[in-house]
Design an enzyme around this catalytic site. Structure first.
Site, PDB file in Angstrom:
ATOM      1  N   GLN A   1       0.810  -1.149  -0.019  1.00 50.60           N
ATOM      2  CA  GLN A   1      -0.026   0.040   0.152  1.00 50.60           C
ATOM      3  C   GLN A   1       0.776   1.341   0.083  1.00 50.60           C
ATOM      4  OE1 GLN A   1      -3.599  -0.192   0.600  1.00 50.60           O
ATOM      5  NE2 GLN A   1      -3.629   1.858  -0.261  1.00 50.60           N
ATOM      6  N   PHE A   2       1.312   1.496  -1.075  1.00 49.55           N
ATOM      7  CA  PHE A   2       2.207   2.820  -1.346  1.00 49.55           C
ATOM      8  C   PHE A   2       1.479   4.012  -0.766  1.00 49.55           C
ATOM      9  CE2 PHE A   2       0.390   3.236  -5.211  1.00 49.55           C
ATOM     10  CZ  PHE A   2       0.430   4.509  -5.647  1.00 49.55           C
ATOM     11  N   THR A   3       0.254   4.096  -0.973  1.00 46.93           N
ATOM     12  CA  THR A   3      -0.380   5.558  -0.607  1.00 46.93           C
ATOM     13  C   THR A   3      -0.484   5.741   0.922  1.00 46.93           C
ATOM     14  OG1 THR A   3      -2.381   4.209  -0.460  1.00 46.93           O
ATOM     15  CG2 THR A   3      -1.787   4.900  -2.519  1.00 46.93           C
TER      16      THR A   3
END
Length: 150
Positions: free
Chosen positions: A78-80
């Protein structure tokens, strides 16, 4: 590294119509990796996740870990989680690690958590458009940041 841990009664990940991971009782873990992350962050966070005591005991107190309830983990990249929102209304993601750094750490986290749990981990697919379904139990949601160990 940042992790959002959600205690769930069930969770699943679907990519292009196919289930890539599915669990019943356990944790849905959203994992964000930044450029500054190291193996030390990975080791600390994996221990923290596996030993987190957020399942209810016979007195309805949060005293039980994944092992105590024979729980599982669904791990989703989950890079966000490293969105920068200070300026404007469009988030920036410059702190998120690029795939050449993030993928090896994500894969190592899968191995580490699996070894600590002594069972196979369920996962999404790194970088894919994933559809995540979950039933958050409680709801219980915990955020952990290895650079801010509170």
């Amino acid at each position: 590294m940042r992790a959002i841990i959600q205690r769930v009664t069930e969770a699943s990940c679907v990519v292009e119509g196919a289930i890539t991971g599915s669990i019943k009782t356990g944790f849905l873990v959203l994992l964000g990796i930044e450029d500054a992350d190291t193996a030390e962050d990975l080791d600390w966070l994996s221990q923290k996740i596996v030993n987190m005591r957020i399942f209810g005991d016979e007195n309805d107190l949060m005293n039980k870990s994944l092992a105590d309830v024979d729980g599982n983990i669904l791990l989703i990249s989950q890079f966000t989680l490293f969105a920068a929102t200070k300026k404007g209304n469009r988030p920036g993601f410059t702190r998120a690690a690029r795939p050449d750094k993030a993928i090896p750490l994500y894969e190592e986290m899968i191995k580490k958590l699996s070894a600590l749990l002594q069972k196979e981990l369920q996962t999404g697919i790194f970088g894919a458009d994933m559809k995540i379904s979950l039933v958050n139990d409680g709801p219980v949601t915990i955020m952990i940041d290895t650079k801010n160990k509170e």
